[in-house]
Design a protein around this motif. Structure first.
Motif, PDB file in Angstrom:
ATOM      1  N   HIS A  62      11.672   6.428  -3.366  1.00  0.00           N
ATOM      2  CA  HIS A  62      10.595   6.097  -4.327  1.00  0.00           C
ATOM      3  C   HIS A  62       9.975   4.609  -3.621  1.00  0.00           C
ATOM      4  O   HIS A  62      10.739   3.770  -3.061  1.00  0.00           O
TER       5      HIS A  62
ATOM      6  N   ARG B 257       7.171   1.591  -3.960  1.00  0.00           N
ATOM      7  CA  ARG B 257       6.647   0.661  -4.970  1.00  0.00           C
ATOM      8  C   ARG B 257       5.747  -0.678  -4.416  1.00  0.00           C
ATOM      9  O   ARG B 257       6.433  -1.322  -3.482  1.00  0.00           O
ATOM     10  N   SER B 258       4.694  -0.723  -4.663  1.00  0.00           N
ATOM     11  CA  SER B 258       3.891  -1.871  -4.256  1.00  0.00           C
ATOM     12  C   SER B 258       4.074  -3.207  -5.425  1.00  0.00           C
ATOM     13  O   SER B 258       3.926  -2.820  -6.508  1.00  0.00           O
TER      14      SER B 258
ATOM     15  N   ARG C  39       0.715  -1.007   0.098  1.00  0.00           N
ATOM     16  CA  ARG C  39       0.050  -0.030  -0.057  1.00  0.00           C
ATOM     17  C   ARG C  39       0.716   1.309  -0.063  1.00  0.00           C
ATOM     18  O   ARG C  39       0.787   1.987   0.920  1.00  0.00           O
ATOM     19  N   SER C  40       1.696   1.579  -0.820  1.00  0.00           N
ATOM     20  CA  SER C  40       2.489   2.367  -0.944  1.00  0.00           C
ATOM     21  C   SER C  40       1.910   3.940  -1.088  1.00  0.00           C
ATOM     22  O   SER C  40       2.370   4.756  -0.640  1.00  0.00           O
ATOM     23  N   ASP C  41       0.719   3.793  -1.795  1.00  0.00           N
ATOM     24  CA  ASP C  41      -0.081   4.979  -1.889  1.00  0.00           C
ATOM     25  C   ASP C  41      -0.447   5.539  -0.506  1.00  0.00           C
ATOM     26  O   ASP C  41      -0.758   6.833  -0.582  1.00  0.00           O
TER      27      ASP C  41
END
Length: 473
Positions: A458, A460-461, A428-430
């Motif tokens: 950065h 990333r999922s 759930r990177s967002d």
């Protein structure tokens, strides 16, 4: 052995346009306003198989030696003395002036080869100006159009005739050529091994700041000569000029840039071009020195310039210039340190050095700060160390739970340097808050000794292999 050519002439005859034509790039600023060029700018020219160093110069005018025009004239005369050949450019469209005659006499006294160039010869009514050029006594003029590229073949022939074929086309050494691929010997170690810093590689440094902060004076002090035009007037520098010199055996390429004022104050087209040229120099450089006026530091524009440099991903060093004008140095230094930490939180640990470009005080410390910052900017950290560090950071301060579900940081690696950039694989990177990203960046700075340079992370999922597939009933 190559040779050097200086482009000279009165203002607004097309010298910078010819310079851009010969180097194949729009390096020099060009405008209809007379006197755009002020410093002498070198470049690598190619003209139909002919290669040489070309120097763009300021327009020569009769002026008092202490005035700005007089100092510009001194820079141009220095370029003529340095060059092996001069291209004397006259305007065939507008015809000759008394200044052209004076310049022709000055070039004759120098005793060096001169090629007379009649620019703007494509214009209607230029024939009279072309034939008038014969009266200068410098031989047959070469008609060209620097803007449209006409007459370049004739110009090449005139240069070869003036400099000599031996200088124009030096014999190249024979080099053995083979089609056998010979591998380079290298010791390939562990892929996680952190590479050492190459302290022999040339370093590109841009000097930026507000107008009249002392940027050109600083570079002149580094070089030990009056290479760049300086003076009490604000906004003298217009082009971004590059100079090379050696510091403790390492080649340093410095870019002097135009002073950057607040955007609302930049009205004239010429100043907009100068600022755009300075921005290109920042993007081309590796380390950027932001010069502050120590008598009036931390103006709003100063902070915006620092923020711009960091957003571009460059390594930044602060130089508090005019330190020789400060009386209570200890108190001022303590105040500057406090303001640096408070006003520039995005550049925590940024190196700040008090200097005096006028006297040369503190320049060795500034160069050492530039080298140290560049080392951090090029730094690489092994994946194994990063993942051990990431595990510790999560134990000390776990990622927050969002909607009752905890975010898990799984894996971390450095994807690039210059500036250091990292990738973290997580769930759930967002949903990860910005505050936790700042926590990780500050931890990287502290634990891996990475002050002052911008750090990118950065997230990333991993792809869900079942996403988009219908559930069977």
């Amino acid at each position: 052995m190559s040779f050097t050519v200086a482009i000279v002439g009165r203002p607004n005859v097309g010298k910078s346009t010819l310079f851009n034509r010969l180097v194949g790039k729009k390096l020099a600023l060009v405008d209809d306003t007379p006197g755009v060029t002020r410093d002498r700018r070198p470049g690598d020219a190619r003209l139909m198989g002919l290669t040489f160093t070309i120097i763009d110069t300021a327009g020569l005018e009769e002026a008092d030696a202490e005035s700005l025009q007089g100092r510009m004239r001194a820079q141009t005369e220095a370029a003529i003395d340095e060059a092996d050949l001069s291209l004397f450019v006259v305007d065939a469209k507008s015809g000759l002036t008394p200044v052209d005659s004076d310049l022709a006499e000055m070039l004759r006294r120098r005793g060096k080869p001169v090629v007379l160039v009649a620019n703007k010869s494509e214009a209607r009514g230029s024939d009279s100006g072309f034939y008038d050029a014969y009266t200068l006594g410098l031989g047959e003029p070469t008609p060209i159009s620097a803007e449209h590229g006409q007459g370049m073949l004739d110009l090449r022939d005139a240069i070869v005739a003036a400099i000599g074929e031996d200088r124009a086309y030096p014999e190249k050494e024979d080099v053995a050529v083979t089609d056998v691929d010979i591998p380079q010997s290298s010791d390939e170690g562990d892929e996680d091994e952190e590479p050492t810093y190459d302290d022999t590689k040339p370093l590109r440094v841009a000097i930026v700041g507000r107008p009249n902060a002392g940027k050109s004076t600083l570079i002149n002090r580094f070089l030990g000569e009056d290479r760049l035009l300086t003076g009490p007037e604000a906004g003298i520098t217009r082009d971004s000029i590059s100079v090379e010199w050696d510091w403790r055996g390492r080649t340093i390429k410095m870019f002097d840039t135009a002073g950057m004022r607040r955007k609302a104050r930049v009205i004239e087209k010429l100043e907009k071009l100068s600022v755009a040229d300075a921005l290109r120099a920042i993007r081309f450089a590796e380390t950027v020195v932001i010069v502050f006026d120590a008598t009036i530091p931390f103006e709003k524009q100063d902070l915006q310039i620092v923020d711009l440099v960091l957003r571009e991903g460059r390594a930044a060093v602060l130089a508090f210039n005019k330190w020789d004008m400060i009386e209570d140095r200890q108190a001022v230094l303590a105040d500057l340190r406090e303001k640096t930490d408070r006003l520039l939180p995005q550049a925590r640990g940024i190196r700040a050095v008090p200097i005096s470009g006028q006297t040369g005080w503190g320049l060795d410390k500034l160069m050492q700060a530039i080298i140290d910052t560049d080392k951090v900017w090029n730094k690489r950290i092994s994946t194994a160390r990063l993942n051990r560090w990431l595990e510790t950071q999560q134990v000390q301060h776990p990622p927050p739970a969002v909607s009752g579900r905890r975010i898990k940081l799984k894996y971390m690696t450095q994807v690039k340097a210059r500036p250091p950039a990292f990738m973290i694989s997580c769930t759930r990177s967002d949903a990860l808050p910005e505050s936790y990203t700042r926590y990780l960046i500050n931890g990287l700075r502290a634990d891996f000794d990475m002050p002052s340079v911008p750090i990118r992370i950065h997230f990333r999922s991993p792809d869900n292999p079942f996403e988009g597939k219908k559930r069977r009933t």
